[in-house]
Each structure stands twice: as C-alpha cells, then as structure tokens.
Design an enzyme around this catalytic site. Structure first.
Site, short mmCIF file in Angstrom:
data_model
loop_
_atom_site.label_atom_id
_atom_site.label_comp_id
_atom_site.label_asym_id
_atom_site.label_seq_id
_atom_site.Cartn_x
_atom_site.Cartn_y
_atom_site.Cartn_z
N HIS A 127 -52.91 -20.96 -55.59
CA HIS A 127 -54.16 -20.43 -55.14
C HIS A 127 -54.45 -18.69 -55.16
O HIS A 127 -55.05 -18.02 -55.25
CB HIS A 127 -54.98 -20.08 -53.63
CG HIS A 127 -54.76 -22.25 -53.16
ND1 HIS A 127 -55.87 -22.60 -53.84
CD2 HIS A 127 -54.08 -22.68 -52.68
CE1 HIS A 127 -55.28 -23.87 -53.39
NE2 HIS A 127 -54.69 -24.04 -52.59
N LYS A 172 -37.04 -9.43 -42.39
CA LYS A 172 -36.02 -8.72 -42.36
C LYS A 172 -35.79 -7.69 -43.94
O LYS A 172 -35.30 -6.51 -43.93
CB LYS A 172 -35.14 -9.58 -41.86
CG LYS A 172 -34.34 -10.19 -40.90
CD LYS A 172 -35.03 -9.60 -39.85
CE LYS A 172 -35.57 -8.68 -38.70
NZ LYS A 172 -36.27 -9.09 -38.43
N GLU A 212 -37.64 -4.24 -44.32
CA GLU A 212 -37.83 -3.04 -43.33
C GLU A 212 -36.09 -2.26 -43.33
O GLU A 212 -36.68 -1.43 -43.13
CB GLU A 212 -38.18 -3.31 -41.78
CG GLU A 212 -36.89 -4.98 -40.99
CD GLU A 212 -37.15 -4.85 -39.74
OE1 GLU A 212 -37.64 -4.49 -38.85
OE2 GLU A 212 -37.33 -5.59 -39.16
N GLU A 262 -40.56 -14.24 -41.54
CA GLU A 262 -39.42 -13.83 -40.35
C GLU A 262 -38.33 -13.00 -41.26
O GLU A 262 -38.38 -12.07 -41.42
CB GLU A 262 -38.92 -14.61 -39.64
CG GLU A 262 -37.81 -13.59 -38.76
CD GLU A 262 -37.99 -12.34 -38.48
OE1 GLU A 262 -39.45 -11.91 -37.74
OE2 GLU A 262 -36.98 -11.50 -38.29
N LYS A 304 -36.96 1.42 -32.79
CA LYS A 304 -37.76 -0.03 -31.49
C LYS A 304 -38.03 -0.53 -31.38
O LYS A 304 -38.11 -2.03 -31.01
CB LYS A 304 -35.93 -0.16 -31.48
CG LYS A 304 -35.38 -1.27 -30.23
CD LYS A 304 -34.70 -2.26 -31.28
CE LYS A 304 -34.51 -3.23 -30.71
NZ LYS A 304 -34.41 -4.56 -32.06
N ARG A 329 -34.81 4.00 -30.44
CA ARG A 329 -35.94 4.61 -30.36
C ARG A 329 -36.87 5.59 -31.38
O ARG A 329 -37.85 5.57 -30.90
CB ARG A 329 -35.83 4.54 -29.08
CG ARG A 329 -35.67 4.42 -28.07
CD ARG A 329 -35.95 4.60 -26.36
NE ARG A 329 -37.13 4.65 -26.55
CZ ARG A 329 -37.45 3.28 -25.91
NH1 ARG A 329 -36.98 2.57 -25.27
NH2 ARG A 329 -38.68 4.04 -25.51
N TRP A 336 -39.64 10.34 -33.20
CA TRP A 336 -40.45 9.04 -33.88
C TRP A 336 -41.22 10.32 -34.19
O TRP A 336 -42.76 9.51 -33.16
CB TRP A 336 -40.05 7.57 -33.35
CG TRP A 336 -40.98 7.18 -34.49
CD1 TRP A 336 -40.26 5.83 -35.25
CD2 TRP A 336 -42.01 6.37 -34.56
NE1 TRP A 336 -41.33 5.71 -36.25
CE2 TRP A 336 -42.25 5.54 -35.78
CE3 TRP A 336 -44.02 6.52 -33.71
CZ2 TRP A 336 -43.55 4.71 -35.82
CZ3 TRP A 336 -44.68 6.05 -34.31
CH2 TRP A 336 -44.65 5.62 -35.36
N ASN A 350 -42.08 11.43 -24.78
CA ASN A 350 -42.39 10.19 -25.35
C ASN A 350 -43.88 9.66 -25.34
O ASN A 350 -44.37 9.51 -24.45
CB ASN A 350 -41.51 8.92 -24.63
CG ASN A 350 -41.50 7.36 -25.17
OD1 ASN A 350 -42.18 7.54 -26.50
ND2 ASN A 350 -41.28 6.46 -24.73
N GLY A 351 -45.11 8.84 -26.19
CA GLY A 351 -46.44 8.74 -26.62
C GLY A 351 -47.03 9.74 -26.86
O GLY A 351 -46.87 10.06 -27.75
N CYS A 409 -39.56 7.27 -29.55
CA CYS A 409 -38.19 8.52 -28.90
C CYS A 409 -37.79 8.03 -27.31
O CYS A 409 -38.29 7.27 -27.17
CB CYS A 409 -39.97 9.03 -28.48
SG CYS A 409 -41.23 9.85 -29.90
#
Ligand code: M6R
Length: 609
Positions: free
Chosen positions: A505, A486, A489, A482, A604, A27, A74, A100-101, A2
């Site tokens: 395995h 990438k 996402e 990584e 983000k 955000r 968000w 925000n939160g 947010c």
C-alpha cells in the site's frame, strides 16, 4: 534527562560528585560541570562534552572541598556549550544551582530579573534564572531564598543549590523530576538516581513532589510545600554497585542483552505460587474488579510502547478484554474516553518519563484504575499508580532499552494469563501449559545468545546500509517496530518498520536493489503469508535477512540470510525474536563507530515533554 549529584561532608566532594556523575551520564551527556565551596567562595568548573572533558578541565586542580553540586546535561534551552552547562551562578557568584527539567515561565522571570534587578544573563538556559532568582531573595538563609524562588517558578524540575555563605549546606527541591537523598555517616548526598550513590550509601530517602530537602553533614531534613517537616521511611537499596558496572563487557547495552535470561527468570519465578498459579504481588484485583473493566488502555513511550503492542495482543487473546495501545504524548492531548470502568496500564522502565506520567495523571483524574509496569522501584510512575507490577530487570544503564523490554513483555504475559484465568476465559490446562512454556524461555534465550558471533559476522557485511526496513505480521510486526527503533537510535541508520501486509500500500515504492529488509516470520499461522511478502521485496532486488523459528527452513530459498530462533509457541516468540535484532543493532553500531551506550541527542530518562 540531566543528572544531579550533590555531596556535603568531610570527604572530597569533587571526587565523589565526578564519580556519581559518571554513573548518571546515561541521563544526558552533552556537557557537565561542578561547583564546590572552597574558602568561602564558589569554585566553578564546566565543560561541553562528557564527564571526561570535565575531568581534563579540572586536571590537577585540588578543589578540596567537602560541599559541592554537579550536573550532566541533556540540552533543552540553549545548545550544548561551556556557558550553557550547569552549574549556573547568580550575578556575584555566591549561589550555584544545578537543574533537571524545564522552567516554563523562564522568559517572564528573565525579563523581571533584568528589569527589576538589572540582572545580566550569561547563558541561554532557563536554568540560569533560578540562580539569579535565589540570589535576589538571599539574605543569609538559603532555605528561605529557595522557598521564595520556587514560589515563582512554573514547570517540572529538580534543583540543588549551594550558597558560599553557608558552606555546609545543600538545599534541593523536587517537582516532577526525580530526586533522592543518600544517608551517609557524617556526610549526606543528593542525586537524580540511585546508581550515582551506590558506591557510598545503600540507605536513601525517596523525595516526593513539591518537597524541599536540606542536607548538612549530619542531617537530612525533608519539608512539604507548606514547610512542615515530614517523616520519610528509609529505603534500603538491595542491588550492589556491580549491577551498575560493565563487568567486562565493552558496553552496558551488550551486558544488558546478556542479562535478559536472568532478568526474565527473576521476573517470572518471583510471581509463581507453589501450585503454579500466578501471584500478582503489588496488584490487588480479584474477579469482581476484573469483571468491571470494560476497556484497557496501555500507554507508554518508545520501547515500552512497543512492549504495549505485544501486551494488547496477549491480553485480548487471553483475557478477552478490548485493549487500546497509545503513545503517551498523544494519549494525553486527545481527550480519550476514560471512566471508572477503565484499566489504565502504564509501562515505563525509568518510571520517570514525563509523557507517561502526565497520561497516567490524566487517566486517574477521569476515574481510571492505574496499574503500572515499572523497573525503577519507588519511581514517580510507581508511586502514583494504584497497583505496581515491577519488572525484575535490575538497573538498565544503556540508553537503548533491551532487558527492560523483555521483562515488560514477561509482565504482560503474566497479567494477561492472570486475567484470563480469573475471568475464566482460559482453562487451567491452558494456563499451566502456557506457564510451562514461559519457564523454558530464559534457557532458550541463553542458548540463542551463544550464536551472537553469527550476527556479528552479518553486521560486518551489512553495517554500511543507509536504509533498512523491518517487516512482520501479527506479533512479528510489533517486534519489527522495536527492532527498527533499536537500529536507528544507536547506529543512526534510517530504518522503518511496517506490517508486512501494508508494504504493497505504499512502502514497497522505496525498495531498490540492495535495500536491506529484515523480515520476521516466526508466526506459524502467518508463515506462508510472510513468505509471499518476502518474495515481493526480493523480486524488487531487496537484500533479505529473515528471522524464523528453527526448523522452518522453507524461508531460506527467499532470504539472503536467516537467523533462526529456538522454537516456541507463537505467542511467546517476541521474547526470543527481539534478541537477534538487539544484537544486530549493537554490532552494526559498533562497526559504524557509534557511541553505543550514549547515542547522540538521546537520554535514558526523558523527563521533559
Ligand atoms: O523509561 P521509559 O521506559 O518510560 O522510557 C521510554 C522511552 O523513552 C524509552 O523506551 C526509549 O524509547 C529508549 N531509548 C528505547 O531504547
């Protein structure tokens, strides 16, 4: 998570807020809204979707006001929808709030407001309770009402509030979610992050936890939780507005991939003394202190965690200290053994990731020394650490982290080398050669990025795979994680990473004819073992795309394609081998028509648990 923007002054609040929200879309971007005070009334416009939808809704509506607040969301409580979008109003529409939160006790507050004050809620959000709560306490003094309301709220939040009866005022509060105030001339600003304000101001106040800010066109006053006014030094932002623009690239992610050579150069060269030794500015740790540490924890989330995996390898190898790497959300709840002989290294691009921050606090409370590797100057992680080592990546806007990762790696190499040198576990000669090799990396990466066209070609061929495996050994396995993150996402392909030796395995059961396997084989010492692992998947029909060092051509016989990276010492390959994976993810996502800079469901800066 947010984004908040607020403006109070004689300019057009709507224009300035919308402009700022566009810079904060990274955000959160599932809905957006704005509230301004016009002719003694609050005018509210909000819409599901990105800022463009909000702009369409506003259309030609002048909304010519000098005071307003805006938000890009968000979703946490309640699906993305017009009604759940912020700002939220109290019952009679005289108070507007952006948040925000998370308000942890919102259900209890909701019930209290409904029962005691007959409040009728419009949305499913936790945020709406804040507007009503402030509304019931409001008797003509917004600061007082906000203070009363905050006293009843539990959770992590940043809020900004306006009241129709006080048209030249914004009151904002920070508790565990970022907030900055921008200092203009005859106008002042509030925002979640610096890029929102860069076009207008370079002088800001970093708001601390539990502080309230009262903004009018001519003043910004900060108060602590006991309502005492506090002095704050002005923070001068050194980047220019262009750093937060796309500068001709189609996406921030691509721009940031190409910025890596420069960011790496900055991160390295700013830390070298004239005699070639490392100066850890921001870190005061001499031999005596380093000798005291019995153990190091590296704790982070997502991409920063993957950088930590490389950090473990580097620090153990160079400084001969045991290192454990942990995902922050797990570290916090597993009662880890931490004492005053523990060095806790937190890694975070944003410096606001709540899981990382909470783990840091946990370690600190048990006596650990906290060193953080952070990109955003003055962020919460930076401020709460004993020592800070900044990455010089510049602003990273794309949700998919790229240049933050490589600069975090650079910091970890420097910390490992420094520790090894001070502790006497490496020789001066080794140290100097390592630095010389590090210095070559920015140019090697720059040269490599010129081959992006080849990777773009591969992505056109392979973009429709629905399942991808990344494999590698040693440092290559860390980079595989990584690469896999990438790809998933931004392209939404189901990808997984495995240590190549683990395939047999279990995971090898998933390999079918045509399954794409991206095999990293950059470690000289493990090259032959990797060739065997590649053969194993090839024998089961996998399509193998390999990453190898230039000159190691034996891999071609077992691979469908090979992406060669410039040769370098084994320890440094992650700085180069991640580049083809970043580019591949980028081009695949583009072929699939995905929203690269703003992938679905992500944000983000993750400021909720
Ligand atoms: O700001 P941070 O480095 O603390 O963020 C940690 C993760 O949320 C972040 O790396 C995330 O995994 C990225 N989207 C990965 O590209």
């Amino acid at each position: 998570m947010c984004g908040i923007v607020g403006y109070v002054g004689s300019g057009n609040a709507r224009e300035i807020i919308i402009d700022g929200l566009k810079k904060l879309e990274y955000r959160g971007y599932d809905s957006a809204g704005i509230a301004v005070i016009q002719q003694g009334k609050i005018l509210l416009r909000k819409h599901v979707g990105g800022i463009a939808n909000l702009e369409n809704l506003i259309g030609d509506d002048p909304m010519t006001s000098g005071t307003g607040i805006g938000h890009t969301r968000w979703a946490t409580h309640g699906a993305p929808s017009d009604i759940n979008a912020h700002p939220h109003l109290n019952g009679d529409g005289t108070i507007a709030v952006v948040h925000n939160g998370i308000i942890e006790n919102y259900l209890e507050l909701r019930e209290m407001l409904a029962q005691e004050y007959g409040v009728k809620f419009r949305s499913e959000t936790d945020s709406e309770v804040i507007a009503h709560l402030i509304g019931v306490y409001y008797t003509g003094d917004l600061e007082e009402a906000v203070y009363q309301a905050v006293g009843r709220m539990r959770g992590a939040y940043a809020i900004s509030v306006i009241a129709a009866d006080e048209p030249e005022k914004i009151v904002a509060v920070r508790k565990d979610a970022p907030l900055i105030a921008g200092l203009g001339k005859g106008a002042n600003f509030i925002a979640s992050d610096i890029p929102a304000l860069l076009k207008y101001v370079k002088e800001i106040y970093l708001i601390e936890n539990n502080e309230t800010v009262v903004l009018t066109p001519d003043s910004v006053k900060i108060y602590d939780e006991n309502r005492n006014q506090v002095h704050r030094d002005v923070f001068h932002v050194t980047w220019d507005a262009d750093a937060a623009e796309k500068e001709g690239y189609d996406h921030f992610m691509l721009k940031e991939i190409y910025e890596q050579p420069k960011s790496l150069y900055e991160t390295l060269t700013r830390r070298l003394n004239e005699d070639g030794t490392i100066k850890l500015d921001g870190i005061s740790m001499g031999r005596e202190e380093l000798e005291q540490f019995g153990k190091i924890y590296i704790v982070a989330c997502g991409t920063a965690y993957h950088a930590g995996l490389v950090g473990k390898y580097v620090i153990e190898k160079l400084a001969k200290l045991p290192v454990e790497v942990d995902v922050a959300s797990e570290f916090r709840y597993r009662d880890p053994f931490v004492d005053d002989k523990t060095l806790f290294i937190a890694i975070s691009q944003s410096g606001e990731t709540l899981d990382t921050l909470a783990a840091l606090r946990e370690a600190k409370s048990k006596g650990a020394r906290v060193l953080s590797i952070v990109n955003v100057v003055g962020s919460s992680v930076a401020r709460e650490s004993d020592d800070v080592f900044y990455t010089w990546a510049g602003p990273e806007i794309a949700v998919a982290s790229t240049k933050a990762y490589t600069t975090q790696l650079m910091c970890l190499y420097l910390i490992g080398l420094y520790m090894g040198f001070v502790r006497g576990t490496i020789t001066r000669e080794f140290h100097d050669q390592f630095i010389a090799d590090l210095k070559e990396i920015p140019d090697k990466l720059k040269a490599y990025l010129k081959q992006a066209g080849m990777i773009e070609g591969l992505s056109k061929m392979l973009y429709n795979k629905e399942q991808v495996f990344f494999i590698g050994r040693g440092l290559d396995s860390s980079v595989s994680y990584e690469g896999s993150l990438k790809l998933k996402e931004i392209s939404y392909i189901n990808s997984s990473a495995f240590a190549a030796g683990e395939l047999k395995h279990g995971p090898i059961a998933l390999i079918e004819p045509g399954t794409l396997v991206i095999a990293l084989a950059t470690q000289d010492a493990l090259y032959e073992k990797m060739l065997s692992n590649i053969q194993e998947v090839k024998a089961r029909g996998a399509h193998v795309m390999s990453v190898a060092k230039e000159g190691n051509t034996a891999i071609e016989a077992q691979s469908n394609e090979v992406m060669y990276i410039p040769s370098c010492r084994d320890e440094l390959t992650p700085l180069l081998s991640v580049a083809p994976l970043q580019l591949f993810s980028y081009y695949v996502a583009r072929e699939r028509g995905c929203n690269i800079d703003k992938p679905k469901n992500l944000a983000k800066s993750v400021t909720v648990e």
